[in-house]
Write an enzyme that holds these catalytic residues in place. Structure first.
Site, PDB file in Angstrom:
ATOM      1  N   ASN A   8      35.556  26.107  -1.643  1.00 27.08           N
ATOM      2  CA  ASN A   8      36.836  26.357  -0.980  1.00 27.08           C
ATOM      3  C   ASN A   8      37.261  25.052  -0.313  1.00 27.08           C
ATOM      4  OD1 ASN A   8      38.968  27.142   0.610  1.00 27.08           O
ATOM      5  ND2 ASN A   8      37.783  28.510   1.944  1.00 27.08           N
ATOM      6  N   LYS A  10      39.915  24.410   1.168  1.00 27.37           N
ATOM      7  CA  LYS A  10      40.812  24.619   2.315  1.00 27.37           C
ATOM      8  C   LYS A  10      42.029  23.679   2.188  1.00 27.37           C
ATOM      9  CE  LYS A  10      36.939  26.425   4.883  1.00 27.37           C
ATOM     10  NZ  LYS A  10      36.239  26.639   6.163  1.00 27.37           N
ATOM     11  N   HIS A  95      40.256  35.396   4.426  1.00 29.22           N
ATOM     12  CA  HIS A  95      39.397  34.387   5.063  1.00 29.22           C
ATOM     13  C   HIS A  95      39.621  34.424   6.574  1.00 29.22           C
ATOM     14  CE1 HIS A  95      37.606  30.586   6.166  1.00 29.22           C
ATOM     15  NE2 HIS A  95      36.988  30.600   4.996  1.00 29.22           N
ATOM     16  N   GLU A  97      39.925  32.172   8.666  1.00 28.13           N
ATOM     17  CA  GLU A  97      40.937  31.220   9.154  1.00 28.13           C
ATOM     18  C   GLU A  97      42.343  31.785   8.979  1.00 28.13           C
ATOM     19  OE1 GLU A  97      39.467  27.902   6.904  1.00 28.13           O
ATOM     20  OE2 GLU A  97      37.717  27.795   8.214  1.00 28.13           O
ATOM     21  N   GLU A 162      30.959  35.914   5.545  1.00 31.30           N
ATOM     22  CA  GLU A 162      31.073  34.618   6.213  1.00 31.30           C
ATOM     23  C   GLU A 162      31.089  34.833   7.724  1.00 31.30           C
ATOM     24  OE1 GLU A 162      32.790  31.369   3.540  1.00 31.30           O
ATOM     25  OE2 GLU A 162      34.490  32.328   4.483  1.00 31.30           O
ATOM     26  N   GLY A 168      31.900  26.071   9.578  1.00 39.59           N
ATOM     27  CA  GLY A 168      32.299  24.762  10.100  1.00 39.59           C
ATOM     28  C   GLY A 168      31.469  24.268  11.266  1.00 39.59           C
ATOM     29  N   SER A 207      28.671  26.999   6.527  1.00 37.08           N
ATOM     30  CA  SER A 207      27.835  25.792   6.677  1.00 37.08           C
ATOM     31  C   SER A 207      26.726  25.687   5.636  1.00 37.08           C
ATOM     32  CB  SER A 207      27.248  25.716   8.087  1.00 37.08           C
ATOM     33  OG  SER A 207      28.279  25.513   9.032  1.00 37.08           O
TER      34      SER A 207
HETATM   35  P1  13P Z   1      31.951  25.622   5.816  1.00 37.23           P
HETATM   36  O1  13P Z   1      31.053  25.571   4.612  1.00 37.23           O
HETATM   37  O2  13P Z   1      32.691  24.358   6.073  1.00 37.23           O
HETATM   38  O3  13P Z   1      31.229  26.163   7.013  1.00 37.23           O
HETATM   39  O4  13P Z   1      33.100  26.689   5.477  1.00 37.23           O
HETATM   40  C1  13P Z   1      32.748  27.931   4.983  1.00 37.23           C
HETATM   41  C2  13P Z   1      33.960  28.622   4.544  1.00 37.23           C
HETATM   42  O5  13P Z   1      34.816  28.953   5.354  1.00 37.23           O
HETATM   43  C3  13P Z   1      34.142  28.847   3.100  1.00 37.23           C
HETATM   44  O6  13P Z   1      35.172  29.732   2.839  1.00 37.23           O
END
Ligand code: 13P
Length: 249
Positions: A8, A10, A95, A97, A162, A168, A207
């Site tokens: 992903n 982002k 997600h 976010e 997640e 993150g 992560s």
């Molecule tokens: P990270 O791997 O940066 O923690 O992000 C995970 C994520 O949100 C994947 O969708």
């Protein structure tokens, strides 16, 4: 069941940098594809551009969201049918976010899931508890509500667990925590969907790094991983995709 590795990206990647990253990944991915499915989910702006390259290498193309309606007066939005038209096969929905920054609700995510399916896309639905719910021992109730409210009874897509506290932060959940959570989630899924236990693909995300990917992918019930930050470097994404496989030199 084959495991799936999803990158992903982002809101990262321009024409040149995104193409370079996709080229580097696809040039070394073939041995992985014998054992695992690989999906790259770049931003909307790169989907059409990267589609031919990924398809030549049997890497699937993912999007990071879609609108619940197929078309209409929704300035700035992108529909599932538009994604399918570009060759997208998977779409990440719900997600954390987007839940946080775009106020997405479980009911709204459910509509997107149904629409994605209607247009032949495989939804990858994200759920996860925050640090407070975890500390207050409310995580299981929270996750059950997310499953029940986001997934229609006919759901046959992918679930991504997640935990928000791991995204993150550089600190993934431990394999023990992932195993107990996934056992719980497989049970909740099979009760909600009235299917056999473990018949659904459930990914872990938060992560994931090359160093701990092999131990995470070895956890019973893990159907793969959803990778954020580490998917922005070909070396680390390939390290995760190859983790634990005995590939021919
Ligand atoms: P990270 O791997 O940066 O923690 O992000 C995970 C994520 O949100 C994947 O969708």
């Amino acid at each position: 069941m084959r495991q799936m590795i999803i990158g992903n990206w982002k809101m990262h990647g321009l024409l040149e940098s995104g193409t370079d990253l996709a080229r580097e990944i696809t040039s070394a991915i073939e041995p992985v594809l014998a054992a695992r499915d690989v999906v790259l989910a770049p931003p909307f702006t790169l989907l059409g551009h990267l589609a031919p390259l990924l398809s030549r290498h049997a890497v699937r193309l993912g999007a990071q969201d879609c609108h619940a309606e197929p078309e209409g007066a929704y300035t700035g939005d992108i529909s599932a049918v538009m994604l399918a038209d570009l060759g997208v096969s998977h779409v990440i929905l719900g997600h954390s976010e987007r839940r946080e920054h775009h106020h997405e609700t479980n009911a709204g995510i459910r509509k997107k899931v149904q629409r994605a399916r209607e247009h032949g896309l495989c939804p990858v639905v994200c759920i996860g508890e925050g640090a407070h719910q975890r500390e207050d021992k409310r995580a299981e109730a929270w996750l059950t509500t997310q499953i029940v409210e986001c997934l229609p009874p006919e759901f046959d897509g992918i679930l991504a667990y997640e935990p928000i506290w791991a995204i993150g932060t550089g600190v993934a959940a431990t394999p023990e925590d992932i195993e107990s959570r996934l056992t719980f989630l497989h049970g909740a899924l099979s009760r909600h969907l009235e299917t056999d236990d473990k018949s659904h693909r459930v990914l872990y995300g938060g992560s994931v790094k090359p160093e701990d990917a092999a131990s995470i992918l070895a956890v019973s019930g893990v159907g793969g991983v959803l990778v954020g930050g580490a998917s922005l470097s070909a070396k680390s994404f390939l390290g995760i995709a190859q983790a634990g496989l005995s590939l021919a030199p």
